[in-house]
Write a protein that holds these residues in place. Structure first.
Motif, PDB file in Angstrom:
ATOM      1  N   TRP A  48      52.927  67.122  47.897  1.00 25.18           N
ATOM      2  CA  TRP A  48      52.903  65.669  48.039  1.00 25.18           C
ATOM      3  C   TRP A  48      53.393  64.993  46.758  1.00 25.18           C
ATOM      4  O   TRP A  48      54.217  64.074  46.809  1.00 25.18           O
ATOM      5  N   ASP A  98      49.221  52.099  43.928  1.00 23.37           N
ATOM      6  CA  ASP A  98      49.006  52.398  45.332  1.00 23.37           C
ATOM      7  C   ASP A  98      48.159  53.676  45.374  1.00 23.37           C
ATOM      8  O   ASP A  98      48.243  54.513  44.462  1.00 23.37           O
ATOM      9  N   MET A 100      46.520  56.957  47.773  1.00 22.28           N
ATOM     10  CA  MET A 100      46.442  57.754  48.989  1.00 22.28           C
ATOM     11  C   MET A 100      45.399  58.839  48.804  1.00 22.28           C
ATOM     12  O   MET A 100      45.443  59.598  47.836  1.00 22.28           O
ATOM     13  N   VAL A 124      46.421  54.237  51.557  1.00 25.61           N
ATOM     14  CA  VAL A 124      46.742  55.179  52.628  1.00 25.61           C
ATOM     15  C   VAL A 124      45.525  56.082  52.834  1.00 25.61           C
ATOM     16  O   VAL A 124      45.113  56.809  51.920  1.00 25.61           O
ATOM     17  N   LEU A 126      44.270  59.218  54.730  1.00 30.95           N
ATOM     18  CA  LEU A 126      44.811  60.399  55.395  1.00 30.95           C
ATOM     19  C   LEU A 126      43.646  61.251  55.899  1.00 30.95           C
ATOM     20  O   LEU A 126      42.920  61.853  55.104  1.00 30.95           O
ATOM     21  N   MET A 200      47.323  51.904  55.572  1.00 26.55           N
ATOM     22  CA  MET A 200      47.919  52.805  56.555  1.00 26.55           C
ATOM     23  C   MET A 200      46.883  53.871  56.897  1.00 26.55           C
ATOM     24  O   MET A 200      46.317  54.505  55.997  1.00 26.55           O
ATOM     25  N   VAL A 202      46.124  57.394  58.906  1.00 31.82           N
ATOM     26  CA  VAL A 202      46.833  58.559  59.438  1.00 31.82           C
ATOM     27  C   VAL A 202      45.816  59.614  59.868  1.00 31.82           C
ATOM     28  O   VAL A 202      44.936  59.985  59.075  1.00 31.82           O
ATOM     29  N   LEU A 260      55.402  62.985  57.164  1.00 35.18           N
ATOM     30  CA  LEU A 260      54.623  61.831  56.734  1.00 35.18           C
ATOM     31  C   LEU A 260      55.171  61.117  55.510  1.00 35.18           C
ATOM     32  O   LEU A 260      55.031  59.890  55.395  1.00 35.18           O
ATOM     33  N   ILE A 264      55.122  57.087  54.977  1.00 39.63           N
ATOM     34  CA  ILE A 264      54.281  56.496  53.935  1.00 39.63           C
ATOM     35  C   ILE A 264      55.145  55.756  52.926  1.00 39.63           C
ATOM     36  O   ILE A 264      54.794  54.665  52.452  1.00 39.63           O
ATOM     37  N   THR A 265      56.307  56.312  52.596  1.00 42.63           N
ATOM     38  CA  THR A 265      57.217  55.650  51.662  1.00 42.63           C
ATOM     39  C   THR A 265      57.672  54.307  52.214  1.00 42.63           C
ATOM     40  O   THR A 265      57.723  53.302  51.492  1.00 42.63           O
TER      41      THR A 265
END
Length: 279
Positions: A48, A98, A100, A124, A126, A200, A202, A260, A264-265
């Motif tokens: 990632w 940001d 995640m 994000v 996940l 977001m 997921v 993904l 996500i980008t």
């Protein structure tokens, strides 16, 4: 796959916290903070980090007792881990990132957005939940059965032994983690609505997270667009996005970087949604 440009430790809230930086934090791009899941260290996020580092600086860290950050007698909670993440960002001179998080790390990311909203740009989640009942009941049953023997010979136990070669300490760590994963995280609907960061969500359709819970999270974060429902097209960039991958388990989803990362980008970059001309 490229490695980190910097690997170091910082004294954070009583921890000797290990972290990695991929890229230049002084660049104009907003950094992305990646928060690993339960029992996972920075190494687990390598694919990632490498994928995202092509377009933005990336920060990854080992949470308390994970990877190369030794455990302490300090209590564990998603809120405490979020405070650690906030202290790390501030120590690195990052005003806004940001974020995640995967699984437990997603819960930590939610707490970071709640407790330190000034630090979080976009969020994000996940394969994570905001309440305990977001997981299928069998998940809690499986977690209750965790013990040090479960991890014998695994990278989790070997990494812990490198900095703390004490079987009793590892047993205590696993016991604390079992309680954390089983009992922690109960964010109210009002708190979810109060999060300022665009979000977001997921999951996989065979995830440990119930699909209904993911949809609830999506709606509480502002998801759903009646104008788009009426016209068939999005007029602007949505404040919340929902992704459900088919035939995908909780662990399987973590390996889906190729699928993904572009989604996500696009979310992180506010890429306008495509609208094909049909009429």
């Amino acid at each position: 796959m490229t490695g980190p440009t910097r690997t170091a430790r910082l004294p954070i809230n009583g921890l000797s916290l290990h972290y990695e930086v991929h890229g230049d934090l002084g660049s104009a791009r907003t950094p992305l903070l990646l928060i690993p899941g339960a029992f996972m260290g920075t190494g687990s996020m390598a694919a990632w980090a490498s994928a995202f580092a092509d377009t933005r600086p990336v920060i990854v860290f080992d949470q308390q007792g994970h990877g190369r950050t030794p455990d302490t007698a300090r209590a564990m909670s998603c809120a405490q881990f979020a405070d650690d993440a906030a202290a790390l960002l501030r120590a690195l001179g990052v005003d806004r990132a940001d974020v995640m998080g995967y699984s437990l790390g997603g819960g930590v990311a939610l707490q970071l957005a709640l407790r330190h909203p000034d630090l979080v740009g976009k969020l994000v989640s996940l394969s994570a939940t905001f309440r305990r009942d977001g997981w299928y009941p069998v998940v809690g049953e499986a977690i209750a059965g965790l013990s040090a023997a479960t991890f014998a010979g695994t990278p989790v136990a070997l990494a812990f032994a490198e900095h703390t070669p004490d079987p009793a300490a590892f047993e205590a760590f696993v016991a604390k983690m079992a309680v954390l994963n089983r009992d922690d995280q109960e964010i109210s609907d009002e708190q979810m609505r109060s999060i300022a960061a665009p979000t977001m969500v997921v999951i996989g359709d065979a995830d440990g997270v119930r699909p209904e819970h993911a949809v609830e999270m999506f709606r509480l974060r502002g998801g759903g667009d009646e104008q788009a429902a009426a016209t068939g097209m999005l007029a602007g960039v949505p404040v919340a996005r929902l992704v459900v991958l088919p035939a995908m388990s909780h662990i399987g989803l973590f390996g889906e970087t190729a699928v993904l990362v572009p989604m996500i980008t696009a979310f992180l970059d506010d890429t306008p949604p495509p609208a094909p001309g049909l009429f």
